[in-house]
Enzyme design. Structure first.
Site, PDB file in Angstrom:
ATOM      1  N   THR A 130      -0.467 -36.727   2.587  1.00 47.06           N
ATOM      2  CA  THR A 130       1.041 -37.515   3.024  1.00 47.06           C
ATOM      3  C   THR A 130       0.890 -37.465   5.156  1.00 47.06           C
ATOM      4  O   THR A 130       0.018 -36.191   4.928  1.00 47.06           O
ATOM      5  CB  THR A 130       2.359 -37.765   2.711  1.00 47.06           C
ATOM      6  OG1 THR A 130       3.852 -37.965   3.485  1.00 47.06           O
ATOM      7  CG2 THR A 130       2.577 -36.012   2.553  1.00 47.06           C
ATOM      8  N   THR A 174       6.525 -38.120  -5.127  1.00 52.00           N
ATOM      9  CA  THR A 174       7.296 -39.495  -3.709  1.00 52.00           C
ATOM     10  C   THR A 174       8.410 -39.398  -3.671  1.00 52.00           C
ATOM     11  O   THR A 174       8.990 -39.649  -2.227  1.00 52.00           O
ATOM     12  CB  THR A 174       6.000 -40.564  -3.559  1.00 52.00           C
ATOM     13  OG1 THR A 174       6.457 -40.564  -4.976  1.00 52.00           O
ATOM     14  CG2 THR A 174       4.911 -39.836  -3.779  1.00 52.00           C
ATOM     15  N   TYR A 225       9.039 -31.993   0.375  1.00 51.60           N
ATOM     16  CA  TYR A 225       7.684 -32.595  -0.638  1.00 51.60           C
ATOM     17  C   TYR A 225       6.460 -32.953   0.500  1.00 51.60           C
ATOM     18  O   TYR A 225       5.528 -32.804   0.123  1.00 51.60           O
ATOM     19  CB  TYR A 225       8.392 -34.199   0.067  1.00 51.60           C
ATOM     20  CG  TYR A 225       7.407 -35.347   0.213  1.00 51.60           C
ATOM     21  CD1 TYR A 225       6.785 -35.389  -0.977  1.00 51.60           C
ATOM     22  CD2 TYR A 225       7.057 -36.010   1.149  1.00 51.60           C
ATOM     23  CE1 TYR A 225       5.845 -36.470  -1.248  1.00 51.60           C
ATOM     24  CE2 TYR A 225       6.021 -36.610   1.062  1.00 51.60           C
ATOM     25  CZ  TYR A 225       5.155 -37.510  -0.122  1.00 51.60           C
ATOM     26  OH  TYR A 225       3.845 -37.896  -0.339  1.00 51.60           O
ATOM     27  N   LYS A 261       2.574 -30.994  -0.652  1.00 50.58           N
ATOM     28  CA  LYS A 261       1.815 -31.372  -0.116  1.00 50.58           C
ATOM     29  C   LYS A 261       0.686 -30.915   0.328  1.00 50.58           C
ATOM     30  O   LYS A 261      -0.433 -31.285   0.101  1.00 50.58           O
ATOM     31  CB  LYS A 261       2.408 -33.127  -0.068  1.00 50.58           C
ATOM     32  CG  LYS A 261       2.787 -34.247  -0.932  1.00 50.58           C
ATOM     33  CD  LYS A 261       2.187 -35.240  -1.687  1.00 50.58           C
ATOM     34  CE  LYS A 261       1.224 -35.408  -1.457  1.00 50.58           C
ATOM     35  NZ  LYS A 261       0.662 -36.113  -2.628  1.00 50.58           N
ATOM     36  N   GLY A 309       1.303 -45.513 -10.936  1.00 54.13           N
ATOM     37  CA  GLY A 309       2.584 -45.840  -9.657  1.00 54.13           C
ATOM     38  C   GLY A 309       2.176 -46.657  -8.681  1.00 54.13           C
ATOM     39  O   GLY A 309       0.488 -47.491  -8.487  1.00 54.13           O
ATOM     40  N   GLN A 310       2.052 -46.734  -7.332  1.00 58.63           N
ATOM     41  CA  GLN A 310       2.049 -48.177  -6.924  1.00 58.63           C
ATOM     42  C   GLN A 310       0.217 -48.250  -6.059  1.00 58.63           C
ATOM     43  O   GLN A 310      -0.241 -49.294  -6.246  1.00 58.63           O
ATOM     44  CB  GLN A 310       2.392 -49.233  -5.136  1.00 58.63           C
ATOM     45  CG  GLN A 310       3.237 -47.882  -4.637  1.00 58.63           C
ATOM     46  CD  GLN A 310       3.981 -48.285  -3.130  1.00 58.63           C
ATOM     47  OE1 GLN A 310       3.691 -49.304  -2.569  1.00 58.63           O
ATOM     48  NE2 GLN A 310       4.281 -46.986  -2.622  1.00 58.63           N
ATOM     49  N   LEU A 311      -0.202 -46.912  -5.664  1.00 55.75           N
ATOM     50  CA  LEU A 311      -1.803 -47.030  -5.048  1.00 55.75           C
ATOM     51  C   LEU A 311      -1.931 -47.417  -6.497  1.00 55.75           C
ATOM     52  O   LEU A 311      -3.630 -47.485  -6.327  1.00 55.75           O
ATOM     53  CB  LEU A 311      -2.153 -45.935  -4.553  1.00 55.75           C
ATOM     54  CG  LEU A 311      -2.953 -46.002  -4.213  1.00 55.75           C
ATOM     55  CD1 LEU A 311      -3.391 -46.421  -3.263  1.00 55.75           C
ATOM     56  CD2 LEU A 311      -3.620 -43.966  -3.653  1.00 55.75           C
TER      57      LEU A 311
END
Length: 298
Positions: free
Chosen positions: A107, A68, A131, A135, A16-18
């Protein structure tokens, strides 16, 4: 007292981006780590993870795995729950079993977005969509089953990796002369590279104190230092990109209302997070997202 072993971090959600920003940072800082992507193993696969933690002498887990797709979650609740709730539950149990810290990323969507001052860690949650609900359920599973945990809520994440608002805006700037961007939702853009640095700084401090001060576990917020609307963020991206010659002309950005852009999931109107507690407890300052933008575009 025996010396603690060298820190060895397990990073889930490595693609993922993170996850990719974490991998970059861990390499730069020369910290021993093991990256786990969805292709390597499912975070719900406790047998594989248990063996990995034991064999490699993992000293902490950073969970960057998440479902996400905010709008798609409305029609795929089962999948969102599997990744955002069941996964953290499995990791929390492993954290407790091996007595190692779990650092989990959450989040701003756990809030309903009706406040008008920055959200603090103690504020009441009230997610409005699937979502956010999954979370929040993941956060609750961790706080029930793990004792050594950090839940880091962040927001409006952007980076050079994956799909995000920053990359979408750069693409649209090359294709269009005018754009309509929502101007009545406010939040704090946060660079994923800064989130990665913050997580590693916390993990290092927990490691060197070997879990000394229990009071520093718990929920923290980490986001950009300055709140803007999506419209304001788009303007900042175009201004920087134009200044650095990444785009030849700046598109006109028209401010539109949320109602003009309906989506399956309701977005929080105001999801500004206060990062003060993290700065106070760990000395980690909020993300300077304008500087990050400048660096990325360079």
């Amino acid at each position: 007292m025996s010396e603690p072993h060298a820190m060895h971090l397990l990073v889930t959600g490595a693609n993922g981006q993170l996850g990719q920003c974490l991998a970059d940072q861990l390499r730069v800082q020369n910290i021993t780590h093991t990256l786990l992507s969805r292709e390597d193993a499912d975070i719900n696969d406790t047998v594989v993870l248990e063996k990995l933690i034991a064999d490699k002498g993992i000293t902490a887990i950073i969970n960057a795995a998440a479902y996400t797709a905010v709008d798609r979650a409305e029609s795929e609740p089962g999948l969102a729950k599997r990744v955002n709730e069941d996964g953290p539950l499995a990791l929390a149990k492993l954290s407790a079993r091996f007595d190692i810290p779990l650092l989990h990323v959450s989040t701003d969507y756990v809030f309903d977005g009706t406040k008008i001052t920055p959200y603090e860690e103690s504020d009441a949650t009230g997610p409005t969509g699937m979502y956010g609900q999954t979370k929040l359920a993941g956060e609750q599973a961790i706080s029930r089953h793990a004792t050594k945990y950090i839940i880091m809520r962040t927001a409006w994440v952007f980076s050079e990796y994956g799909n995000n608002f920053f990359k979408t805006m750069l693409r649209l700037a090359k294709e269009r002369d005018t754009l309509g961007v929502v101007a009545d939702q406010f939040g704090c853009p946060t660079y994923a590279g800064d989130i990665a640095k913050a997580l590693i700084a916390i993990a290092s401090q927990l490691h060197s104190s070997a879990g000394g001060n229990e009071a520093r576990y718990g929920i923290y917020h980490y986001a950009g230092v300055e709140a803007v609307s999506w419209h304001g963020f788009a303007e900042a991206i175009f201004e920087q990109a134009h200044k650095q010659g990444v785009i030849t002309r700046r598109p006109t950005v028209n401010a539109i209302a949320t109602d003009a852009y309906p989506t399956p999931a309701k977005r929080p109107t105001y999801s500004v997070l206060s990062s003060a507690k993290l700065a106070q407890d760990y000395g980690v300052p909020a993300s300077e997202w304008r500087l990050a933008l400048e660096g990325l575009l360079r």
